[in-house]
Write a protein that holds these residues in place. Sequence first.
Motif, PDB file in Angstrom:
ATOM      1  N   UNK A   1       0.822  -1.215   0.000  1.00 44.91           N
ATOM      2  CA  UNK A   1       0.000   0.000   0.000  1.00 44.91           C
ATOM      3  C   UNK A   1       0.855   1.264   0.000  1.00 44.91           C
ATOM      4  N   UNK A   2       2.120   1.110   0.418  1.00 47.34           N
ATOM      5  CA  UNK A   2       2.952   2.295   0.570  1.00 47.34           C
ATOM      6  C   UNK A   2       2.776   2.950   1.917  1.00 47.34           C
ATOM      7  N   UNK A   3       2.096   2.252   2.833  1.00 45.39           N
ATOM      8  CA  UNK A   3       1.847   2.783   4.171  1.00 45.39           C
ATOM      9  C   UNK A   3       1.346   1.656   5.049  1.00 45.39           C
ATOM     10  N   UNK A   4       1.353   1.897   6.359  1.00 43.75           N
ATOM     11  CA  UNK A   4       0.766   0.937   7.298  1.00 43.75           C
ATOM     12  C   UNK A   4       0.066   1.694   8.407  1.00 43.75           C
ATOM     13  N   UNK A   5      -1.083   1.178   8.782  1.00 40.32           N
ATOM     14  CA  UNK A   5      -1.802   1.749   9.913  1.00 40.32           C
ATOM     15  C   UNK A   5      -1.183   1.245  11.208  1.00 40.32           C
ATOM     16  N   UNK A   6      -1.244   2.077  12.218  1.00 36.28           N
ATOM     17  CA  UNK A   6      -0.833   1.678  13.566  1.00 36.28           C
ATOM     18  C   UNK A   6      -2.099   1.722  14.419  1.00 36.28           C
ATOM     19  N   UNK A   7      -2.491   0.570  14.978  1.00 39.13           N
ATOM     20  CA  UNK A   7      -3.765   0.472  15.678  1.00 39.13           C
ATOM     21  C   UNK A   7      -3.564  -0.059  17.090  1.00 39.13           C
TER      22      UNK A   7
ATOM     23  N   UNK B   1      -8.297  -2.182  17.549  1.00 38.84           N
ATOM     24  CA  UNK B   1      -8.335  -1.861  16.133  1.00 38.84           C
ATOM     25  C   UNK B   1      -8.555  -0.400  15.815  1.00 38.84           C
ATOM     26  N   UNK B   2      -8.536   0.469  16.831  1.00 38.73           N
ATOM     27  CA  UNK B   2      -8.709   1.899  16.576  1.00 38.73           C
ATOM     28  C   UNK B   2      -7.401   2.484  16.064  1.00 38.73           C
ATOM     29  N   UNK B   3      -7.534   3.390  15.117  1.00 40.73           N
ATOM     30  CA  UNK B   3      -6.358   3.956  14.463  1.00 40.73           C
ATOM     31  C   UNK B   3      -5.647   4.946  15.385  1.00 40.73           C
ATOM     32  N   UNK B   4      -4.352   4.681  15.611  1.00 39.80           N
ATOM     33  CA  UNK B   4      -3.514   5.589  16.396  1.00 39.80           C
ATOM     34  C   UNK B   4      -2.661   6.464  15.492  1.00 39.80           C
ATOM     35  N   UNK B   5      -2.254   5.909  14.356  1.00 40.30           N
ATOM     36  CA  UNK B   5      -1.372   6.664  13.474  1.00 40.30           C
ATOM     37  C   UNK B   5      -1.135   5.916  12.180  1.00 40.30           C
ATOM     38  N   UNK B   6      -0.259   6.472  11.367  1.00 44.12           N
ATOM     39  CA  UNK B   6       0.095   5.871  10.090  1.00 44.12           C
ATOM     40  C   UNK B   6       1.572   6.112   9.824  1.00 44.12           C
TER      41      UNK B   6
END
Length: 341
Positions: free
Chosen positions: A249-255, A259-264
């Motif tokens: 994807x060229x990125x990764x979510x940090x959860x 599963x709530x998004x903390x950052x990218x």
Amino acid sequence: MVSGPDNARATARGEAHSFDPAQALRLAHETLDIEAAAVLGLKARTGLAFTQAVERILAIDGRVVVMGMGKSGHVGRKVAATLASTGTPALFVHPAEASHGDLGMITGKDLVLVISNGGESDEITAILPVLKRLDVAIVAMTGGLQSTLAVHADIVLDSGVAKEACPLNLAPTASTTAQLALGDALAVALLDARGFRAEDFARSHPGGALGRKLLTHLADVMRTGHAVPRVGPDTGFSDLMREMSDKGLGASAVVDAEGRVLGIFTDGDLRRLVEKGIDLRRLTARDVMHPKPRIIRDDALAVDAAELMEQHRITSVLVVDAEDRLTGAVNSNDLMRAKVI
């Protein structure tokens, strides 16, 4: 040079004759002036009959059946198509074919819109008595206000013009332009009265660019499940990079654990860290992530994601549910494949 009567005779015989660019441009400008005047001239004559026609069409349970012969027939096909695509069910029936069975397409629930400049076309006048016996409402769009068509019609829309743009005043030019404009005015008034929206238009045009933009939701194009790169905040940098490489994807979510998004963390973030000469081996996802990233709800349209990316100059965006839990991700390539952008 062939000119005057000789030029006309040569033209009639299909022979080549001289071309005068200045004359062609003069006629083009004159044609535009005549047709513009024809359309503007409709304004003063569009009044009570027009609103009555709109009301009658809104009241019917059936369809608007459009008829017209010759060039008026071509206009009629376009008017029927415009009505149908803007919320008013409509179809075109050729008057000549109507006399040979196609009248069966018309029911007492319909309304017939007949377009004829002079109002005396034989194919049309022949079926007017039949339409009256069917008790079908007839709206005439004509310049012949005393014509057979006008006499039989329940409502008459005056589409007459002072003259045609044709130098011989024979070929339908200004008259057909006026018919087109009046047909468009009818369609616009009807769509407004029906509360017709862009979303409704898109449903009639699913194969077009507007349809794709207004009907394609993120759920239709986004990556989901294991295809979405995600790591916990304490994930080591090497594992973070592995997740990004595997998912592409060229990125990764940090959860977090729920599963709530903390950052990218993105390829761009990696490049900036390398340029600073930072030792990355001992860092965690929490150390390198960009907190509070741009996110979008999973019930949004795909075009909304495209606008978000363009506005903030980013190439990917995380998709979340109503409680900010990660449900997907999408990048510009995904949107291009779906022809949203």
